[in-house]
Design a protein around this motif. Structure first.
Motif, PDB file in Angstrom:
ATOM      1  N   VAL A 239       0.840  -1.202   0.000  1.00 41.91           N
ATOM      2  CA  VAL A 239       0.000   0.000   0.000  1.00 41.91           C
ATOM      3  C   VAL A 239       0.870   1.246   0.000  1.00 41.91           C
ATOM      4  O   VAL A 239       0.630   2.204  -0.753  1.00 41.91           O
ATOM      5  N   GLY A 240       1.901   1.246   0.829  1.00 46.73           N
ATOM      6  CA  GLY A 240       2.802   2.401   0.891  1.00 46.73           C
ATOM      7  C   GLY A 240       3.569   2.599  -0.390  1.00 46.73           C
ATOM      8  O   GLY A 240       3.840   3.732  -0.810  1.00 46.73           O
ATOM      9  N   ALA A 241       3.937   1.488  -1.045  1.00 46.71           N
ATOM     10  CA  ALA A 241       4.679   1.587  -2.295  1.00 46.71           C
ATOM     11  C   ALA A 241       3.776   1.984  -3.454  1.00 46.71           C
ATOM     12  O   ALA A 241       4.246   2.498  -4.464  1.00 46.71           O
ATOM     13  N   THR A 242       2.485   1.745  -3.313  1.00 52.37           N
ATOM     14  CA  THR A 242       1.550   2.034  -4.407  1.00 52.37           C
ATOM     15  C   THR A 242       0.941   3.414  -4.250  1.00 52.37           C
ATOM     16  O   THR A 242       1.054   4.271  -5.123  1.00 52.37           O
ATOM     17  N   VAL A 243       0.267   3.659  -3.135  1.00 52.76           N
ATOM     18  CA  VAL A 243      -0.350   4.965  -2.890  1.00 52.76           C
ATOM     19  C   VAL A 243       0.691   5.835  -2.197  1.00 52.76           C
ATOM     20  O   VAL A 243       0.748   5.904  -0.975  1.00 52.76           O
ATOM     21  N   MET A 244       1.517   6.494  -2.985  1.00 55.65           N
ATOM     22  CA  MET A 244       2.660   7.212  -2.412  1.00 55.65           C
ATOM     23  C   MET A 244       2.270   8.653  -2.064  1.00 55.65           C
ATOM     24  O   MET A 244       1.749   9.383  -2.907  1.00 55.65           O
ATOM     25  N   GLN A 399       9.135   1.378   2.348  1.00 56.00           N
ATOM     26  CA  GLN A 399       7.762   1.411   1.852  1.00 56.00           C
ATOM     27  C   GLN A 399       6.751   1.404   2.991  1.00 56.00           C
ATOM     28  O   GLN A 399       5.684   2.006   2.894  1.00 56.00           O
ATOM     29  N   VAL A 400       7.072   0.724   4.087  1.00 54.22           N
ATOM     30  CA  VAL A 400       6.203   0.774   5.262  1.00 54.22           C
ATOM     31  C   VAL A 400       6.186   2.190   5.843  1.00 54.22           C
ATOM     32  O   VAL A 400       5.141   2.702   6.253  1.00 54.22           O
ATOM     33  N   VAL A 401       7.350   2.849   5.852  1.00 54.93           N
ATOM     34  CA  VAL A 401       7.421   4.243   6.305  1.00 54.93           C
ATOM     35  C   VAL A 401       6.533   5.128   5.439  1.00 54.93           C
ATOM     36  O   VAL A 401       5.796   5.988   5.935  1.00 54.93           O
ATOM     37  N   LEU A 402       6.560   4.904   4.121  1.00 53.39           N
ATOM     38  CA  LEU A 402       5.705   5.673   3.214  1.00 53.39           C
ATOM     39  C   LEU A 402       4.236   5.486   3.556  1.00 53.39           C
ATOM     40  O   LEU A 402       3.446   6.438   3.551  1.00 53.39           O
ATOM     41  N   SER A 403       3.855   4.247   3.833  1.00 54.15           N
ATOM     42  CA  SER A 403       2.457   3.979   4.159  1.00 54.15           C
ATOM     43  C   SER A 403       2.035   4.699   5.434  1.00 54.15           C
ATOM     44  O   SER A 403       0.917   5.214   5.534  1.00 54.15           O
ATOM     45  N   LEU A 404       2.930   4.759   6.414  1.00 61.17           N
ATOM     46  CA  LEU A 404       2.615   5.435   7.665  1.00 61.17           C
ATOM     47  C   LEU A 404       2.446   6.938   7.482  1.00 61.17           C
ATOM     48  O   LEU A 404       1.799   7.597   8.300  1.00 61.17           O
ATOM     49  N   GLN A 405       3.014   7.499   6.428  1.00 63.66           N
ATOM     50  CA  GLN A 405       2.880   8.937   6.176  1.00 63.66           C
ATOM     51  C   GLN A 405       1.619   9.276   5.374  1.00 63.66           C
ATOM     52  O   GLN A 405       1.243  10.446   5.262  1.00 63.66           O
TER      53      GLN A 405
END
Length: 457
Positions: A239-244, A399-405
């Motif tokens: 999810v984080g890698a896709t919905v950036m 990518q997990v960090v991206l999802s958390l943002q």
């Protein structure tokens, strides 16, 4: 959700964003703002030319949906769990299409990008918080690009990982030099790289011959995705890698490179064409992301074979497993193209965020250098200490960090685009607003569930 409530209150106190067509004096990317002409008039031929005029920004955004971070999460998911996470990729891309449509609407209807809209509507304290989290997301994205390109250079040319990481400092400067020739030139290069990635994975699928029934079954959601902690971790990474999050800031700014008719009817038409461009481009990103996972599942998820979690391991195993000598080289070329193209859009997003929130202008070159240097530190440490295994693990973690943002970008975007008091009659209708807020709730819930599983399981 206290941050959301505070943001809502701050917006109520602020002045409404003009739903008209007056761009702010301090426009993002001023060197290319409204630089691409859009044909005026009626007729089928002119409509086709208008659609072509709006084609481009969607592909710039789609690059972020197929960057090296996507590769790491999709390969890990496919090799460990087969085709099961295809459902997550499909749902993530559908949500991405909706969120990018919201970014398009904000940029064209208000003449502001997301960062500028936040600065106008929220208090300085909330703006500083949003800027900080956005910068974390951009650094995480750059970290994935740095590691992906370094691994690609290592696989194709035997360059040591640390040397490859250092070389990535200057790679994006070469592409951004094209911006001086016009935004269309930059878009053309990125579209060419995206097409190359798509062709590479189309070839991989032809060589693999995956079982169609198993692939289609993978698009059906399973309860195990949320009950299995390892599966959930990769799902949130996907999810984080896709919905950036940085793509929402980027898209709301670069759609303003089109010099469309600013009347109400002209703006509606511009939103329609730009949304079509975005949806088609993200459809291609869906194909690439699904293809990566299908290749990983078909090639690496086999009885008696240990899961493949490293890009370098995938590279070396592809040719012997598929029985095609050039399969590994094609994989490496696509990885390199992915890192290079996403470097460009990540740099542009960083420039837009800094200008919008802080009204500080830096040249693309200086902005790229600053962001890359911040990302290079953990990349060098990981590659020096852990080698390729550490680099791959850091890719998934980024990518997990991206999802958390994500909530810190999605919630303001929806506050602006689903309320009539902000965009007037150009805001989303009731059904679309419900769909958007529903998707936002899914993203937030996934993050909370993952954190609970990781730290309190």
């Amino acid at each position: 959700m206290d941050t959301v409530a505070c943001a809502d209150a701050a917006m109520e106190r602020g002045a409404n964003i003009s739903p008209g067509r007056d761009a702010p004096v301090f426009a993002s990317l001023p060197q290319v703002h409204r630089s691409v002409p859009v044909p005026r008039g009626a007729g089928a031929t002119l409509n086709a030319r208008r659609a072509l005029a709006f084609a481009g920004p969607g592909y710039m955004v789609a690059v972020g949906y197929m960057d090296p971070g996507n590769w790491a999460t999709s390969i890990a998911g496919g090799s460990q769990f087969g085709y099961a996470l295809l459902a997550v990729i499909f749902a993530s891309n559908l949500m991405a299409m909706l969120f990018q449509a919201a970014a398009v609407r904000l940029g064209l209807a208000s003449g502001r990008d997301l960062a500028q809209a936040c600065r106008e509507q929220f208090s300085p304290r909330i703006n500083l918080l949003l800027w900080f989290f956005c910068e974390i997301a951009i650094v995480a994205c750059n970290l994935a690009e740095v590691l992906g390109m370094a691994i690609g250079l290592n696989l194709l040319f035997g360059l040591p990982l640390i040397a490859g990481v250092c070389i990535t400092v200057v790679d994006v400067m070469l592409i951004l030099a094209l911006q001086s020739r016009g935004f269309r030139c930059l878009e053309s290069v990125v579209i060419g790289l995206v097409a190359l990635i798509g062709l590479c994975f189309a070839a991989q699928l032809v060589w693999l011959h995956p079982p169609l029934a198993s692939v289609l079954a993978g698009f059906v959601p399973r309860a195990e995705i949320v009950t299995n902690p390892e599966m959930l971790y990769l799902a949130v990474g996907i999810v984080g890698a896709t919905v950036m999050p940085h793509n929402l800031y980027l898209h709301s700014a670069i759609v303003q490179t089109r010099a469309h008719d600013k009347s109400l009817a002209g703006t509606r038409q511009a939103i329609r064409y730009a949304t079509l461009d975005s949806t088609v481009a993200l459809g291609l990103a869906l194909f690439v992301n699904a293809a990566i996972l299908v290749v990983a599942a078909g090639a690496f998820n086999r009885p008696g074979q240990a899961p493949v979690t490293e890009l370098s391991e995938a590279y070396h195993l592809l040719s012997p497993l598929l029985g095609v000598g050039m399969a590994s080289a094609v994989f490496g070329v696509a990885l390199l193209a992915s890192g290079l193209s996403s470097s460009v859009t990540g740099t542009l997003a960083g420039q837009i965020v800094m200008e919008g929130f802080l009204q500080i202008r830096l040249s693309p070159a200086w902005r790229a250098l600053l962001t890359r240097l911040i990302a290079i530190v953990p990349a060098v440490i990981a590659t020096a200490w852990y080698g390729s295994a550490g680099a791959s693990a850091l890719l998934v973690f980024s990518q997990v960090v991206l999802s958390l943002q994500l909530p810190f970008a999605i919630v303001p975007l929806l506050l602006f685009t689903t309320r009539r008091k902000v965009l007037g009659e150009l805001c989303f209708g009731r059904r679309m607003s419900i769909a958007l807020w529903g998707c936002a709730a899914v993203v937030v819930s996934l993050n909370l569930w993952m954190l609970q599983r990781l730290f309190w399981a």
